[in-house]
Enzyme design. Structure first.
Site, PDB file in Angstrom:
ATOM      1  CB  THR A  29      -6.642   9.205  -7.824  1.00 53.56           C
ATOM      2  OG1 THR A  29      -7.739   8.761  -8.616  1.00 53.56           O
ATOM      3  CG2 THR A  29      -5.670   8.068  -7.615  1.00 53.56           C
ATOM      4  NE  ARG A  37       1.588  -1.707  -8.509  1.00 50.98           N
ATOM      5  CZ  ARG A  37       1.288  -1.886  -7.230  1.00 50.98           C
ATOM      6  NH1 ARG A  37       0.232  -1.277  -6.721  1.00 50.98           N
ATOM      7  NH2 ARG A  37       2.018  -2.661  -6.468  1.00 50.98           N
ATOM      8  CG  ASP A 106      -8.506   6.762   1.817  1.00 45.52           C
ATOM      9  OD1 ASP A 106      -9.512   6.184   2.245  1.00 45.52           O
ATOM     10  OD2 ASP A 106      -8.200   6.793   0.607  1.00 45.52           O
ATOM     11  CG  HIS A 121      -3.835  -3.096   2.770  1.00 45.03           C
ATOM     12  ND1 HIS A 121      -3.596  -2.736   1.475  1.00 45.03           N
ATOM     13  CD2 HIS A 121      -3.749  -4.460   2.797  1.00 45.03           C
ATOM     14  CE1 HIS A 121      -3.378  -3.833   0.747  1.00 45.03           C
ATOM     15  NE2 HIS A 121      -3.471  -4.883   1.528  1.00 45.03           N
TER      16      HIS A 121
HETATM   17  P1  NAD Z   1      -2.706   0.757  -7.204  1.00 40.66           P
HETATM   18  O1  NAD Z   1      -1.975   2.058  -7.071  1.00 40.66           O
HETATM   19  O2  NAD Z   1      -1.912  -0.458  -7.436  1.00 40.66           O
HETATM   20  O3  NAD Z   1      -3.754   0.874  -8.414  1.00 40.66           O
HETATM   21  C1  NAD Z   1      -4.648   1.919  -8.530  1.00 40.66           C
HETATM   22  C2  NAD Z   1      -5.432   1.704  -9.833  1.00 40.66           C
HETATM   23  O4  NAD Z   1      -6.442   2.695  -9.886  1.00 40.66           O
HETATM   24  C3  NAD Z   1      -4.577   1.842 -11.094  1.00 40.66           C
HETATM   25  O5  NAD Z   1      -4.783   0.714 -11.913  1.00 40.66           O
HETATM   26  C4  NAD Z   1      -5.112   3.131 -11.751  1.00 40.66           C
HETATM   27  O6  NAD Z   1      -5.167   3.014 -13.169  1.00 40.66           O
HETATM   28  C5  NAD Z   1      -6.511   3.208 -11.195  1.00 40.66           C
HETATM   29  N1  NAD Z   1      -7.029   4.573 -11.050  1.00 40.66           N
HETATM   30  C6  NAD Z   1      -6.361   5.697 -10.691  1.00 40.66           C
HETATM   31  N2  NAD Z   1      -7.220   6.733 -10.606  1.00 40.66           N
HETATM   32  C7  NAD Z   1      -8.462   6.241 -10.914  1.00 40.66           C
HETATM   33  C8  NAD Z   1      -9.754   6.812 -10.987  1.00 40.66           C
HETATM   34  N3  NAD Z   1      -9.983   8.110 -10.758  1.00 40.66           N
HETATM   35  N4  NAD Z   1     -10.798   6.000 -11.306  1.00 40.66           N
HETATM   36  C9  NAD Z   1     -10.604   4.679 -11.572  1.00 40.66           C
HETATM   37  N5  NAD Z   1      -9.398   4.086 -11.533  1.00 40.66           N
HETATM   38  C10 NAD Z   1      -8.340   4.861 -11.184  1.00 40.66           C
HETATM   39  O7  NAD Z   1      -3.635   0.640  -5.974  1.00 40.66           O
HETATM   40  P2  NAD Z   1      -4.122  -0.621  -5.179  1.00 40.66           P
HETATM   41  O8  NAD Z   1      -4.563  -1.684  -6.139  1.00 40.66           O
HETATM   42  O9  NAD Z   1      -5.044  -0.135  -4.156  1.00 40.66           O
HETATM   43  O10 NAD Z   1      -2.826  -1.191  -4.447  1.00 40.66           O
HETATM   44  C11 NAD Z   1      -1.821  -0.365  -3.911  1.00 40.66           C
HETATM   45  C12 NAD Z   1      -1.634  -0.370  -2.407  1.00 40.66           C
HETATM   46  O11 NAD Z   1      -1.462   0.990  -2.096  1.00 40.66           O
HETATM   47  C13 NAD Z   1      -2.749  -0.820  -1.542  1.00 40.66           C
HETATM   48  O12 NAD Z   1      -2.203  -1.764  -0.707  1.00 40.66           O
HETATM   49  C14 NAD Z   1      -3.178   0.413  -0.695  1.00 40.66           C
HETATM   50  O13 NAD Z   1      -3.180   0.050   0.673  1.00 40.66           O
HETATM   51  C15 NAD Z   1      -2.061   1.386  -0.878  1.00 40.66           C
HETATM   52  N6  NAD Z   1      -2.449   2.797  -1.096  1.00 40.66           N
HETATM   53  C16 NAD Z   1      -3.524   3.343  -0.467  1.00 40.66           C
HETATM   54  C17 NAD Z   1      -3.876   4.652  -0.706  1.00 40.66           C
HETATM   55  C18 NAD Z   1      -5.087   5.212  -0.005  1.00 40.66           C
HETATM   56  O14 NAD Z   1      -5.359   4.843   1.144  1.00 40.66           O
HETATM   57  N7  NAD Z   1      -5.861   6.102  -0.654  1.00 40.66           N
HETATM   58  C19 NAD Z   1      -3.132   5.430  -1.593  1.00 40.66           C
HETATM   59  C20 NAD Z   1      -2.003   4.857  -2.205  1.00 40.66           C
HETATM   60  C21 NAD Z   1      -1.678   3.530  -1.942  1.00 40.66           C
END
Ligand code: NAD
Length: 245
Positions: A29, A37, A106, A121
């Site tokens: 992020t 989420r 990513d 994934h």
């Molecule tokens: P999720 O969205 O379910 O959870 C992300 C978690 O990270 C949350 O609990 C949030 O509170 C926390 N968070 C957000 N910013 C943060 C930071 N700066 N430092 C620490 N914690 C932080 O994500 P997930 O558990 O990876 O599962 C979601 C699915 O989404 C996965 O299957 C993934 O493949 C996919 N996804 C991937 C990307 C990517 O490739 N970057 C982006 C979005 C979703």
């Protein structure tokens, strides 16, 4: 998060290295890629990924998959690794990290220099033909879609799809490797809600657990240490503390 927590977690981690690392969308992020989420910024707020990123939509409504879903995914391509990705690559060089299991698609761990990355994934670097399995660089899919060729096609006539794991797909073989490693090494989870299966099976296999996440997870009560904060800040503090031990 208190300074004593960083100190305690660093001492704990130092005593049991190397660790297996599990990362989720939260580590990226701070590179500008929204997670699924976090309220307001999460991708779930704008799209339903279970619809636009599913195998069913890819096969039966390709205009939605390639015209909307793939465009969201491709917007990740401009992102750069952040401090947390670079610290993990540095820890691997030092022999502190055995490997990184990531749910992210990513490629930011690769780009930061991590060597052993299990992308459970998948990723967006390439695609393959659903009929003959021929591999294509992602640029070929993008070019065809830009030219209005939806779905993109292989010379054999088959549909080309990206190497990313969609809802309804099986996980790639590296998930089995991740399961084996999770039984052997302490697990450091970074930026994952631990709500997505089967990635969230890994914490139950691990001999010990440390969690770095902004918000609560269902596994917090099982962790030796929970560090609540931004991944890049927490990892930087841990790095400084580990270096002093
Ligand atoms: P999720 O969205 O379910 O959870 C992300 C978690 O990270 C949350 O609990 C949030 O509170 C926390 N968070 C957000 N910013 C943060 C930071 N700066 N430092 C620490 N914690 C932080 O994500 P997930 O558990 O990876 O599962 C979601 C699915 O989404 C996965 O299957 C993934 O493949 C996919 N996804 C991937 C990307 C990517 O490739 N970057 C982006 C979005 C979703």
């Amino acid at each position: 998060m208190k300074r004593e927590d960083i100190h305690g977690a660093a001492r704990f981690l130092f005593s049991c290295k190397p660790w297996l690392v599990l990362t989720g969308a939260g580590i990226s992020t701070e590179s500008g890629i929204p997670d699924f989420r976090t309220p307001q910024t999460g991708l779930w707020e704008h799209y339903d990924p279970m619809e636009i990123l599913s195998r069913g939509v890819l096969l039966h409504r390709p205009e939605i998959f390639y015209g909307v879903g793939l465009q969201v995914l491709l917007s990740f391509e401009k992102a750069q690794p952040n401090r947390a990705h670079y610290i993990l690559a540095e820890w691997e060089k030092r022999g502190w990290v055995e490997g990184v299991v990531t749910q992210n698609i990513d490629s930011l761990h690769h780009r930061a220099g991590s060597q052993r990355v299990m992308e459970i994934h998948g990723h967006l670097r390439s695609g393959y033909c659903l009929r003959c399995a021929k591999q294509f660089p992602m640029e070929e899919l993008e070019k065809q879609v830009m030219q209005g060729q939806i779905p993109p096609r292989c010379p054999c006539g088959g549909v080309i799809r990206p190497e990313v794991v969609l809802f309804g797909d099986l996980l790639p073989p590296c998930f089995e490797e991740a399961v084996q490693l999770a039984h052997r090494y302490p697990l450091l989870v970074i930026g994952s809600s631990l709500q997505v299966s089967p990635a969230n099976f890994l914490p139950s296999y691990a001999p010990s657990l440390v969690i770095v996440n902004l918000t609560e997870t269902p596994f917090d009560h099982r962790a030796s240490w929970v560090l609540r904060g931004k991944a890049s800040t927490v990892l930087q503090l841990l790095h400084e503390e580990l270096e002093s031990l």
